[in-house]
Enzyme design. Sequence first.
Site, PDB file in Angstrom:
ATOM      1  N   ARG A 151      -9.325   1.281   9.078  1.00  0.00           N
ATOM      2  CA  ARG A 151      -9.041  -0.126   9.355  1.00  0.00           C
ATOM      3  C   ARG A 151     -10.202  -0.797  10.082  1.00  0.00           C
ATOM      4  NH1 ARG A 151      -3.113   0.485   9.257  1.00  0.00           N
ATOM      5  NH2 ARG A 151      -2.032  -1.461   9.659  1.00  0.00           N
ATOM      6  N   LYS A 175       0.834  -1.209   0.000  1.00  0.00           N
ATOM      7  CA  LYS A 175       0.000   0.000   0.000  1.00  0.00           C
ATOM      8  C   LYS A 175       0.869   1.259   0.000  1.00  0.00           C
ATOM      9  CE  LYS A 175      -2.249  -0.919   3.890  1.00  0.00           C
ATOM     10  NZ  LYS A 175      -1.612  -2.178   4.313  1.00  0.00           N
ATOM     11  N   ARG A 232      -0.874  -9.135  13.516  1.00  0.00           N
ATOM     12  CA  ARG A 232      -1.412  -8.081  12.633  1.00  0.00           C
ATOM     13  C   ARG A 232      -2.327  -8.689  11.569  1.00  0.00           C
ATOM     14  NH1 ARG A 232       3.998  -5.599  10.877  1.00  0.00           N
ATOM     15  NH2 ARG A 232       2.820  -4.193   9.552  1.00  0.00           N
ATOM     16  N   ARG A 237      11.314  -6.512   4.507  1.00  0.00           N
ATOM     17  CA  ARG A 237      11.105  -5.058   4.412  1.00  0.00           C
ATOM     18  C   ARG A 237      12.080  -4.303   5.308  1.00  0.00           C
ATOM     19  NH1 ARG A 237       5.186  -2.714   5.027  1.00  0.00           N
ATOM     20  NH2 ARG A 237       5.216  -3.563   7.132  1.00  0.00           N
ATOM     21  N   ARG A 258      11.262  -2.509  10.990  1.00  0.00           N
ATOM     22  CA  ARG A 258      10.264  -2.014  11.939  1.00  0.00           C
ATOM     23  C   ARG A 258      10.118  -2.986  13.093  1.00  0.00           C
ATOM     24  NH1 ARG A 258       5.014  -0.403   8.473  1.00  0.00           N
ATOM     25  NH2 ARG A 258       4.067  -1.417  10.272  1.00  0.00           N
TER      26      ARG A 258
HETATM   27  P1  AMP Z   1       0.986   0.230   9.367  1.00  0.00           P
HETATM   28  O1  AMP Z   1       2.236   1.021   9.162  1.00  0.00           O
HETATM   29  O2  AMP Z   1      -0.152   0.719   8.528  1.00  0.00           O
HETATM   30  O3  AMP Z   1       1.218  -1.258   9.230  1.00  0.00           O
HETATM   31  O4  AMP Z   1       0.546   0.488  10.894  1.00  0.00           O
HETATM   32  C1  AMP Z   1       1.378   0.144  11.966  1.00  0.00           C
HETATM   33  C2  AMP Z   1       0.565   0.071  13.246  1.00  0.00           C
HETATM   34  O5  AMP Z   1      -0.005   1.363  13.535  1.00  0.00           O
HETATM   35  C3  AMP Z   1      -0.637  -0.875  13.203  1.00  0.00           C
HETATM   36  O6  AMP Z   1      -0.284  -2.220  13.476  1.00  0.00           O
HETATM   37  C4  AMP Z   1      -1.517  -0.278  14.308  1.00  0.00           C
HETATM   38  O7  AMP Z   1      -1.021  -0.579  15.592  1.00  0.00           O
HETATM   39  C5  AMP Z   1      -1.309   1.214  14.085  1.00  0.00           C
HETATM   40  N1  AMP Z   1      -2.275   1.768  13.105  1.00  0.00           N
HETATM   41  C6  AMP Z   1      -2.019   2.253  11.866  1.00  0.00           C
HETATM   42  N2  AMP Z   1      -3.142   2.664  11.268  1.00  0.00           N
HETATM   43  C7  AMP Z   1      -4.155   2.426  12.137  1.00  0.00           C
HETATM   44  C8  AMP Z   1      -5.560   2.612  12.077  1.00  0.00           C
HETATM   45  N3  AMP Z   1      -6.162   3.117  11.002  1.00  0.00           N
HETATM   46  N4  AMP Z   1      -6.277   2.261  13.172  1.00  0.00           N
HETATM   47  C9  AMP Z   1      -5.694   1.759  14.281  1.00  0.00           C
HETATM   48  N5  AMP Z   1      -4.379   1.535  14.390  1.00  0.00           N
HETATM   49  C10 AMP Z   1      -3.588   1.866  13.323  1.00  0.00           C
END
Ligand code: AMP
Length: 220
Positions: free
Chosen positions: A88, A13, A168, A124, A157
Site C-alpha cells: 500500500r 480486490k 481510507r 458490505r 466492519r
Molecule cells: P483492508 O481490509 O485491506 O481494507 O485493510 C483494513 C485496514 O488494515 C487498513 O485500513 C489499514 O489500517 C490496515 N492495513 C491493511 N493492509 C495494510 C498495508 N498493506 N499497510 C498498512 N496498513 C494496512
Amino acid sequence: MRIILLGPPGSGKGTQGDLIEEKYGFPKISSGDLLREAVSQGSELGKKAEDFMNRGELVSDELVVAMIKDRIAAQDCQAGFTLDGFPRTIPQAESLVAIDPASQEVVLDIQLTDKLIIERISARRICSLCGNIFNLRLKVPAAENLCDLCGGELIQRKDDTPEVISRRLRVYRELTLPLVRYYSEKRVYFPIKGESKVEDVFAQVEAVLEKNIPGLRITS
Ligand code: AMP
C-alpha cells in the site's frame, strides 16, 4: 509469481482474489484479513495495529512487511500467491522485491469511482466466522444476515462507516496511488474496470493473467 491486487478499498480486490485462488490455485493473502485476525486474537501485532485500523490509517510498513514476509514463506506460497491490500506504499513495494527479487509480478488495479466505492462499502457485510464477503445489493446472502457457507452471523466492519471510509480513501490517494506509476514504469501494471458484475470483472482478470503468466495452469 506474485499477483498484486491494487485498487481502492471496496473495489472488489478480496472477491477477485478468491476467484483467482479458486481457478489458478494461488493462495489469496489479504493483509487486512491477517491484521483483523491478529486483532481478534489479541496478539502483540493486533494490539499495535488496532487503533490505526479503526481510524482508517495505515499500520506501519515495518509491522506489515514482517507479517507478509512470514506468510509468504509458507509452503503453499512457493508456486505463487495473490496479494490483496499489500503493498500500500512505495516502501512496502520495495520490501516485497527485496524478499524475492527474481519473482515475476503482475499488478491488477481494480478501478472504481468514489461514489460506487462508498455505495459498495456501505452495503458490505462479512461473515463473523469465516470472513466470506457479501453485499446487501450485489451478493445478497440467501438467509438474511447469515453466511451462505457456514451460517455465521454477518457483520459490518468497524472501518466501513462513512467517516472512516472517507479517511481510507484519502490515505489511498496519498500513499497508495503512487504505486500506479511505480508499477507502470516496471511494465507490470494492468488496469481493470471494476464497476461491472463480479464475473465480468473476473473475465478481465483472467484475460490479463492468461496473457502474461507463461505456463499458467487452471487448477479447479
Ligand atoms: P483492508 O481490509 O485491506 O481494507 O485493510 C483494513 C485496514 O488494515 C487498513 O485500513 C489499514 O489500517 C490496515 N492495513 C491493511 N493492509 C495494510 C498495508 N498493506 N499497510 C498498512 N496498513 C494496512
